[in-house]
Design a protein around this motif. Structure first.
Motif, PDB file in Angstrom:
ATOM      1  N   ILE A  34       0.834  -1.204   0.000  1.00 42.49           N
ATOM      2  CA  ILE A  34       0.000   0.000   0.000  1.00 42.49           C
ATOM      3  C   ILE A  34       0.869   1.254   0.000  1.00 42.49           C
ATOM      4  CG2 ILE A  34      -1.613   1.352   1.412  1.00 42.49           C
ATOM      5  CD1 ILE A  34      -2.915  -1.254   2.251  1.00 42.49           C
ATOM      6  N   ARG A  35       1.902   1.254   0.858  1.00 40.31           N
ATOM      7  CA  ARG A  35       2.793   2.423   0.919  1.00 40.31           C
ATOM      8  C   ARG A  35       3.516   2.629  -0.404  1.00 40.31           C
ATOM      9  NH1 ARG A  35       3.531   0.697   6.436  1.00 40.31           N
ATOM     10  NH2 ARG A  35       5.188  -0.722   5.825  1.00 40.31           N
ATOM     11  N   GLN A  36       4.022   1.528  -1.021  1.00 32.25           N
ATOM     12  CA  GLN A  36       4.735   1.629  -2.288  1.00 32.25           C
ATOM     13  C   GLN A  36       3.808   2.131  -3.384  1.00 32.25           C
ATOM     14  OE1 GLN A  36       7.778   1.270  -2.068  1.00 32.25           O
ATOM     15  NE2 GLN A  36       8.767   0.667  -3.971  1.00 32.25           N
ATOM     16  N   GLU A  37       2.567   1.603  -3.417  1.00 34.82           N
ATOM     17  CA  GLU A  37       1.594   2.036  -4.407  1.00 34.82           C
ATOM     18  C   GLU A  37       1.271   3.518  -4.239  1.00 34.82           C
ATOM     19  OE1 GLU A  37      -1.340   0.985  -7.514  1.00 34.82           O
ATOM     20  OE2 GLU A  37       0.387  -0.054  -6.671  1.00 34.82           O
ATOM     21  N   THR A  38       1.178   3.966  -2.993  1.00 33.30           N
ATOM     22  CA  THR A  38       0.900   5.365  -2.709  1.00 33.30           C
ATOM     23  C   THR A  38       2.015   6.262  -3.219  1.00 33.30           C
ATOM     24  OG1 THR A  38      -0.330   4.713  -0.730  1.00 33.30           O
ATOM     25  CG2 THR A  38       0.346   7.019  -0.877  1.00 33.30           C
ATOM     26  N   VAL A  39       3.243   5.824  -3.034  1.00 34.71           N
ATOM     27  CA  VAL A  39       4.409   6.586  -3.515  1.00 34.71           C
ATOM     28  C   VAL A  39       4.377   6.712  -5.034  1.00 34.71           C
ATOM     29  CG1 VAL A  39       6.930   6.555  -3.755  1.00 34.71           C
ATOM     30  CG2 VAL A  39       5.882   6.024  -1.549  1.00 34.71           C
ATOM     31  N   TYR A  40       4.116   5.603  -5.721  1.00 32.02           N
ATOM     32  CA  TYR A  40       4.060   5.625  -7.185  1.00 32.02           C
ATOM     33  C   TYR A  40       2.956   6.560  -7.681  1.00 32.02           C
ATOM     34  CZ  TYR A  40       7.114   1.493  -7.191  1.00 32.02           C
ATOM     35  OH  TYR A  40       8.157   0.635  -7.017  1.00 32.02           O
ATOM     36  N   ILE A  71      13.412   5.793  -4.245  1.00 26.89           N
ATOM     37  CA  ILE A  71      13.203   4.565  -5.014  1.00 26.89           C
ATOM     38  C   ILE A  71      13.932   4.677  -6.349  1.00 26.89           C
ATOM     39  CG2 ILE A  71      10.940   4.165  -3.977  1.00 26.89           C
ATOM     40  CD1 ILE A  71       9.695   5.160  -6.594  1.00 26.89           C
ATOM     41  N   ALA A  72      14.202   3.517  -6.951  1.00 27.06           N
ATOM     42  CA  ALA A  72      14.886   3.498  -8.242  1.00 27.06           C
ATOM     43  C   ALA A  72      13.919   3.936  -9.346  1.00 27.06           C
ATOM     44  CB  ALA A  72      15.410   2.099  -8.529  1.00 27.06           C
ATOM     45  N   ARG A  73      14.451   4.697 -10.298  1.00 27.56           N
ATOM     46  CA  ARG A  73      13.600   5.146 -11.395  1.00 27.56           C
ATOM     47  C   ARG A  73      13.075   3.967 -12.202  1.00 27.56           C
ATOM     48  NH1 ARG A  73      15.824   9.044 -16.137  1.00 27.56           N
ATOM     49  NH2 ARG A  73      17.037   7.162 -16.506  1.00 27.56           N
ATOM     50  N   SER A  74      13.889   2.928 -12.317  1.00 25.24           N
ATOM     51  CA  SER A  74      13.463   1.736 -13.058  1.00 25.24           C
ATOM     52  C   SER A  74      12.267   1.062 -12.391  1.00 25.24           C
ATOM     53  CB  SER A  74      14.631   0.747 -13.155  1.00 25.24           C
ATOM     54  OG  SER A  74      15.070   0.365 -11.854  1.00 25.24           O
ATOM     55  N   SER A  75      12.225   1.122 -11.056  1.00 25.83           N
ATOM     56  CA  SER A  75      11.095   0.519 -10.331  1.00 25.83           C
ATOM     57  C   SER A  75       9.805   1.268 -10.645  1.00 25.83           C
ATOM     58  CB  SER A  75      11.344   0.555  -8.819  1.00 25.83           C
ATOM     59  OG  SER A  75      12.466  -0.216  -8.480  1.00 25.83           O
ATOM     60  N   LYS A 104       8.772   0.431 -14.178  1.00 21.04           N
ATOM     61  CA  LYS A 104       8.266  -0.943 -14.211  1.00 21.04           C
ATOM     62  C   LYS A 104       6.811  -0.963 -13.732  1.00 21.04           C
ATOM     63  CE  LYS A 104       9.191  -5.596 -12.463  1.00 21.04           C
ATOM     64  NZ  LYS A 104      10.077  -6.437 -11.602  1.00 21.04           N
ATOM     65  N   TRP A 105       6.530  -0.182 -12.654  1.00 22.25           N
ATOM     66  CA  TRP A 105       5.152  -0.085 -12.147  1.00 22.25           C
ATOM     67  C   TRP A 105       4.253   0.614 -13.156  1.00 22.25           C
ATOM     68  CZ3 TRP A 105       2.511   4.533 -11.256  1.00 22.25           C
ATOM     69  CH2 TRP A 105       1.259   4.412 -10.631  1.00 22.25           C
ATOM     70  N   LEU A 106       4.776   1.687 -13.795  1.00 19.14           N
ATOM     71  CA  LEU A 106       3.986   2.492 -14.718  1.00 19.14           C
ATOM     72  C   LEU A 106       3.599   1.708 -15.970  1.00 19.14           C
ATOM     73  CD1 LEU A 106       2.875   5.380 -15.234  1.00 19.14           C
ATOM     74  CD2 LEU A 106       5.020   5.873 -16.431  1.00 19.14           C
ATOM     75  N   ASN A 107       4.527   0.877 -16.465  1.00 14.36           N
ATOM     76  CA  ASN A 107       4.314   0.176 -17.732  1.00 14.36           C
ATOM     77  C   ASN A 107       3.803  -1.249 -17.563  1.00 14.36           C
ATOM     78  OD1 ASN A 107       5.298   2.386 -19.270  1.00 14.36           O
ATOM     79  ND2 ASN A 107       7.404   1.779 -18.770  1.00 14.36           N
ATOM     80  N   ARG A 108       3.505  -1.620 -16.324  1.00 17.63           N
ATOM     81  CA  ARG A 108       3.042  -2.970 -16.090  1.00 17.63           C
ATOM     82  C   ARG A 108       1.647  -3.153 -16.679  1.00 17.63           C
ATOM     83  NH1 ARG A 108       0.793   0.026 -12.687  1.00 17.63           N
ATOM     84  NH2 ARG A 108      -0.877  -0.544 -11.237  1.00 17.63           N
ATOM     85  N   LYS A 109       1.301  -4.410 -16.934  1.00 17.78           N
ATOM     86  CA  LYS A 109      -0.042  -4.733 -17.404  1.00 17.78           C
ATOM     87  C   LYS A 109      -0.893  -5.036 -16.174  1.00 17.78           C
ATOM     88  CE  LYS A 109      -2.648  -7.702 -20.534  1.00 17.78           C
ATOM     89  NZ  LYS A 109      -2.581  -8.844 -21.473  1.00 17.78           N
ATOM     90  N   PRO A 110      -1.920  -4.236 -15.932  1.00 21.12           N
ATOM     91  CA  PRO A 110      -2.729  -4.443 -14.721  1.00 21.12           C
ATOM     92  C   PRO A 110      -3.342  -5.838 -14.686  1.00 21.12           C
ATOM     93  CG  PRO A 110      -3.271  -2.362 -15.784  1.00 21.12           C
ATOM     94  CD  PRO A 110      -2.421  -3.123 -16.744  1.00 21.12           C
ATOM     95  N   SER A 111      -3.328  -6.439 -13.520  1.00 27.03           N
ATOM     96  CA  SER A 111      -3.938  -7.753 -13.342  1.00 27.03           C
ATOM     97  C   SER A 111      -5.465  -7.583 -13.242  1.00 27.03           C
ATOM     98  CB  SER A 111      -3.416  -8.407 -12.069  1.00 27.03           C
ATOM     99  OG  SER A 111      -3.825  -7.664 -10.926  1.00 27.03           O
ATOM    100  N   ALA A 112      -6.161  -8.710 -13.296  1.00 28.84           N
ATOM    101  CA  ALA A 112      -7.627  -8.670 -13.178  1.00 28.84           C
ATOM    102  C   ALA A 112      -8.035  -8.084 -11.840  1.00 28.84           C
ATOM    103  CB  ALA A 112      -8.189 -10.082 -13.341  1.00 28.84           C
TER     104      ALA A 112
END
Length: 306
Positions: free
Chosen positions: A17-23, A46-50, A53-61
């Motif tokens: 939750i905290r990581q998602e909030t940061v993104y 946090i690393a820019r690559s991280s 990676k979160w931004l370009n991920r394919k959202p799960s169901a």
């Protein structure tokens, strides 16, 4: 061992939750302030690559469903002027979507969006008066009723508007379905205010002879009020001295009304206050869902029982 696994899972969930909030914060700041992603990632540690990676991920169901639920949640949250906590939001989201939504899931979604319910204020203290007559605490905190119009509770609360002007709301609540049977908003805290409330309740439920429970306010301990009760064959019950919990459901309603409506606004006129009180009580009776009523509103529960 099981407790340890649950604790680890809980920590992992909170960390997510905290990581998602940061993104989400980085995404919003970059969009609104046109700040550098590199700079924002460095500030967040946090690393820019991280982030990419979160931004370009394919959202799960599950993520797609969470986004849909979040929109439903925010819509309800705004409709009630940001007053609901996760329990009330869960009830309304279940009804609106027809899905079995866990309250813990709603709590996590609220955390992600940074929203919370309003905090209730402490009740004011009032000076006690010398009673003309009193009744025993027959209700004795038995706040359940098997049928409508079996047990009523009542009280008066104070509001302020304009430049220090006061208004008083008298109401009667049915313990069977927690509905407001009758209410009167007036300029004075006096006997006519309370008497009119009772008369309206009796008109709304003709032929009813419920127990009526109140505190030991001067209106309820007056001889004239006792005569009105006797005339209509109503049995009287009163809270013990200094025991607000003896009239808990009524006190709870005052807190809910003030927390979810009154404290959110500044009222300049009596009419403005009256309009909001009337609208809220209609909403409370017909739309506000309660877990103790099997996720129904008071009137839905009442009609189902009928």
């Amino acid at each position: 061992m099981l407790k340890k696994v649950r604790g680890t899972r809980k920590k992992a969930t909170l960390g997510h939750i905290r990581q998602e909030t940061v993104y989400l914060a980085i995404q919003a700041l970059q969009k609104d302030e046109s700040l550098s992603i590199q700079l924002l990632c460095e500030i967040a540690g946090i690393a820019r690559s991280s982030y990419y990676k979160w931004l370009n991920r394919k959202p799960s169901a599950c993520e797609l469903e969470n986004e849909q639920l979040t929109q439903v949640m925010l819509s309800i949250y705004e409709k009630v002027e940001r007053t609901f906590g996760y329990r009330q939001l869960t009830l309304h989201m279940r009804k609106q979507t027809g899905k079995k939504i866990n309250h813990k899931r709603v709590y996590r979604l609220m955390k992600l969006r940074g929203i919370q319910s309003v905090i209730r204020r402490k009740r004011a203290k009032y000076v006690r008066s010398t009673p003309q007559q009193v009744a025993e605490n027959v209700l004795n905190r038995k706040f359940e009723a098997t049928a409508p119009n079996e047990k009523w509770v009542t009280n008066v609360t104070e509001f302020k508007y304009g430049h220090g002007q006061k208004a008083y709301l008298s109401a009667i609540l049915d313990l069977h379905d927690k509905s407001i049977v009758s209410y009167v908003l007036g300029h004075s805290n006096n006997n006519p205010l309370v008497f009119q409330t009772l008369k309206q309740a009796l008109q709304a439920a003709p032929g009813s002879k419920p127990m009526l429970h109140s505190d030991r306010g001067f209106q309820y301990t007056s001889l004239d009020f006792k005569k009105l009760l006797d005339k209509n064959e109503l049995f009287q019950s009163m809270s013990r001295v200094g025991r607000c919990i003896d009239n808990g459901p009524m006190e709870s309603f005052w807190g809910t009304l003030k927390c979810e409506k009154y404290y959110l606004h500044k009222y300049e006129t009596f009419q403005d206050l009256k309009k909001d009180v009337e609208n809220y009580i209609h909403f409370y009776n017909n739309e506000r869902l309660q877990a103790k009523l099997n996720g129904l509103s008071p009137m839905e529960f009442r009609n189902k029982a009928a």
